[in-house]
Design an enzyme around this catalytic site. Structure first.
Site, PDB file in Angstrom:
ATOM      1  N   ASP A 160      13.003   6.049  -5.932  1.00 44.13           N
ATOM      2  CA  ASP A 160      12.083   4.927  -6.173  1.00 44.13           C
ATOM      3  C   ASP A 160      11.777   4.887  -7.668  1.00 44.13           C
ATOM      4  OD1 ASP A 160      11.121   3.938  -3.439  1.00 44.13           O
ATOM      5  OD2 ASP A 160      10.762   6.070  -3.260  1.00 44.13           O
ATOM      6  N   ARG A 168      10.000   8.074 -10.887  1.00 44.35           N
ATOM      7  CA  ARG A 168      10.474   9.366 -10.377  1.00 44.35           C
ATOM      8  C   ARG A 168      11.279  10.108 -11.447  1.00 44.35           C
ATOM      9  NH1 ARG A 168       6.910   8.760  -6.371  1.00 44.35           N
ATOM     10  NH2 ARG A 168       7.539   7.216  -4.804  1.00 44.35           N
ATOM     11  N   ARG A 229       2.395  -3.139  -8.366  1.00 42.19           N
ATOM     12  CA  ARG A 229       3.802  -3.001  -7.980  1.00 42.19           C
ATOM     13  C   ARG A 229       4.411  -4.365  -7.673  1.00 42.19           C
ATOM     14  NH1 ARG A 229       3.686   0.974  -3.093  1.00 42.19           N
ATOM     15  NH2 ARG A 229       5.965   0.861  -3.349  1.00 42.19           N
ATOM     16  N   HIS A 273       0.805   3.976   4.518  1.00 47.15           N
ATOM     17  CA  HIS A 273       1.039   5.420   4.517  1.00 47.15           C
ATOM     18  C   HIS A 273       0.070   6.132   5.486  1.00 47.15           C
ATOM     19  CE1 HIS A 273       2.930   4.304   0.674  1.00 47.15           C
ATOM     20  NE2 HIS A 273       3.668   5.373   0.835  1.00 47.15           N
ATOM     21  N   ASP A 346      11.343   1.661   5.548  1.00 40.03           N
ATOM     22  CA  ASP A 346      10.486   2.450   4.684  1.00 40.03           C
ATOM     23  C   ASP A 346      10.393   3.847   5.308  1.00 40.03           C
ATOM     24  OD1 ASP A 346       8.783   3.167   2.629  1.00 40.03           O
ATOM     25  OD2 ASP A 346       7.403   1.498   2.923  1.00 40.03           O
TER      26      ASP A 346
END
Length: 617
Positions: A160, A168, A229, A273, A346
């Site tokens: 990502d 990352r 984002r 999440h 995901d």
């Protein structure tokens, strides 16, 4: 220790022999024997080409080769291609005991061989991303493991790298502004350049898949997981930026792009999440707000689309999250939007998809819904066994399995993995973090800076011989600002106070500001209730009588919770490239030409404090 690429098996020759293909199928698969040395990594010095190099469509012979390979594969190998997993370790062959509870084996190479994995994903927290040479060695070692475990099928290596707050692959890789900063800059050229730079640097170390760009339309300022984002709250702006990034990744850098999170994560108040969000848009609203960026991505030729773990009753009244919804993934995405690429879920470790079923059942239902790849199941043995069992029992037909495997292999073929699976570590320095890339990143960052108000008259601030107190969120942000000011002749101090500064830290920040000519405070989502003490910090600084400049280093909405702020700059990220650009704006060395890509509501949410397009000073 990294794995040397010098002993890697030449994949082109191996696949040619295994399929008995004619020499004309694809360069590197026939004719003269492929070199035993790793192929040179493809580089992109000029990040955007004058002419689009659209991906070459599969030839008939290519399709026949893939079909022949699928027929040769065992059931276990086919099911393994559906999984993209994380693992621990910096080397393919060095044991890491953290892998044992997850997979029953210790080395990453053993993980790949055990399950015939189709892909892996790298993270810093799992020890995969130490430095470019290490990453390239890891990638080559993993490719060798994949090619040697049954049919010689190369591995998709993903991460990502959204840029902005989601990075990352860190320094020396080029850091760039994230999506909302690009939206503020309004330049599709900058958006494409950012993707091309990012993609070329990933490819140089063997990462061929980026789970970016974010195609969500952030219409909810309280969105806890998307925010900056997203490029914007306007679907037309998001659409143009997403299409540009798809071209930058795929046409310019030859890296797979992934539009996410379908069918749209921009109006959530719950983080998927930790919970299961519900999107209450009507079907008409979904078509107007959420759908356009995904249509734009598909039109631009995006290789992959990632699913979202959220419920959209207007699209599917069953209550299933989109990742497990055949109506959404097959009827809407495949049939209505005519997407022919790879659908990847995901992370299946997220609670949004695990609220109703066990991990094995989740994997089976995602395939039944229309997903091709299963990302990061937290229970690999259970999920792998469940999918194998579903195929053997007929619950998942062989035809359905082969359709996903075929799409995955066709994508690997299209992106050159069969011809060139390995990277050349000797070429990394020609691509990663080059001066040209860093200069472009600095220029792009400047064009996204958004100065909403300077009633305090801070900009431009002459530093020579002056004292500056830098306080607020982010060790990188505060340190970088202080360094930039010091380099220009100021005496600058840095105090990192975190997202929830304590009274003691606020007292220290006030003491620093009292002795200074200027206090610069970095805020990070200060408008949220959880970060209320950031607002106390800003108010305390204002009471000192010292000039105060606020730099919002995440969401731009903070100003609605900071009454009386006289200078407010939206930087959209706390990474170094954005913070350096913010410093140049405050000093008058660069103009803040960015314009808000969202509306900023009033504190009570009843009105609009700053409208879309504000800024550009």
């Amino acid at each position: 220790m990294t794995d040397s690429p010098r002993r890697l098996r030449p994949l082109g020759l191996a696949l040619c022999l295994s399929l008995a293909l004619p020499a004309t199928v694809l360069p590197g698969l026939g004719g003269a024997a492929a070199s035993p040395e790793p192929e040179t990594a493809e580089t992109t010095h000029n990040s955007v080409q004058k002419q689009d190099r659209a991906p070459r469509p599969a030839r008939v012979s290519d399709e026949r080769a893939i079909a022949s390979l699928v027929r040769r594969m065992s059931l276990e190998q086919k099911v393994g291609q559906l999984f993209v997993q994380h693992f621990y370790g910096a080397s393919a062959t060095t044991p890491d005991q953290r892998n044992v509870p997850l997979y029953g084996v210790a080395t990453p190479a053993e993980v790949i061989a055990k399950y015939h994995l189709g892909g892996v994903i790298y993270f810093g927290w799992s020890g995969n991303l130490t430095d470019p040479q290490q990453i390239a060695g890891l990638s080559n070692g993993l490719q060798r493991a994949a090619i040697g475990s049954g049919e010689p099928i190369p591995l998709q290596v993903a991460t990502d790298q959204e840029q902005g707050p989601v990075i990352r692959f860190g320094a020396p890789a080029t850091q760039l502004p994230g999506a909302m900063a690009l939206g503020a800059g309004r330049s599709t050229g900058d958006s494409r350049r950012a993707a091309a730079i990012t993609g070329s640097e990933l490819k140089a170390v063997g990462i061929g898949v980026d789970y970016a760009p974010d195609a969500d339309v952030n219409v909810n300022p309280a969105n806890p997981v998307i925010g900056v984002r997203s490029f914007s709250s306007r679907p037309n702006l998001v659409s143009s930026m997403v299409a540009a990034q798809v071209k930058g990744f795929q046409n310019d850098a030859q890296v797979t792009a992934t539009a996410k999170h379908f069918p749209g994560h921009g109006d959530t108040a719950v983080d998927s999440h930790t919970g299961l969000p519900v999107i209450t848009h009507t079907r008409a609203q979904w078509r107007e707000l959420d759908e356009p960026p995904f249509r734009a991505a598909i039109k631009a030729g995006v290789d992959q689309i990632m699913t979202a773990h959220l419920v959209v009753p207007a699209l599917d009244s069953s209550g299933e999250p989109a990742t497990l919804s055949r109506t959404i993934l097959t009827d809407v995405l495949r049939k209505d939007l005519k997407f022919r690429g790879v659908v990847v879920t995901d992370s299946l470790a997220m609670e949004g998809v695990r609220t109703k079923y066990g991990d094995g059942e989740v994997a089976v239902r995602a395939i039944e819904a229309g997903a091709d790849q299963l990302l990061m199941t937290p229970a690999m043995d259970a999920a792998y066994t469940a999918v194998l069992g579903a195929v053997r029992s007929g619950r998942i037909s062989t035809e359905r399995l082969d359709a996903s495997v075929t799409r995955i292999l066709q994508l690997k073929w299209k992106r050159g993995l069969f011809a060139q699976p390995y990277v050349d570590p000797a070429r990394i320095d020609d691509v990663v973090g080059t001066p040209a890339h860093r200069a472009q990143a600095d220029a792009i960052a400047e064009r996204g800076m958004t100065l909403l108000t300077d009633e305090a008259g801070v900009v431009p601030f002459a530093l020579a011989g002056r004292k500056v107190a830098v306080v607020g969120y982010g060790a990188t942000a505060t340190k970088t600002l202080a360094q930039e000011f010091t380099a220009r002749g100021a005496t600058a101090t840095a105090l990192e106070t975190g997202s929830a500064p304590t009274p003691a830290l606020i007292e220290q920040a006030v003491a620093n500001a009292t002795e200074a000519d200027l206090a610069v405070v970095t805020t990070m989502n200060a408008s949220t209730e959880a970060n209320k003490s950031q607002r106390d910090l800003v108010a305390a600084l204002q009471r000192t009588g010292t000039k105060v400049a606020v730099v919002a280093v995440r969401n731009p909405y903070d100003i609605n919770a900071l009454p009386g702020v006289g200078t407010y700059l939206a930087a959209y990220s706390y990474n170094a490239v954005s913070v350096r650009a913010a410093a140049r704006v405050l000093l008058g060395e660069a103009r803040a030409t960015g314009r808000l890509p969202v509306d900023i509501p009033t504190a009570d949410g009843a009105g609009v404090l700053y409208r879309f397009g504000a800024g550009a000073r």
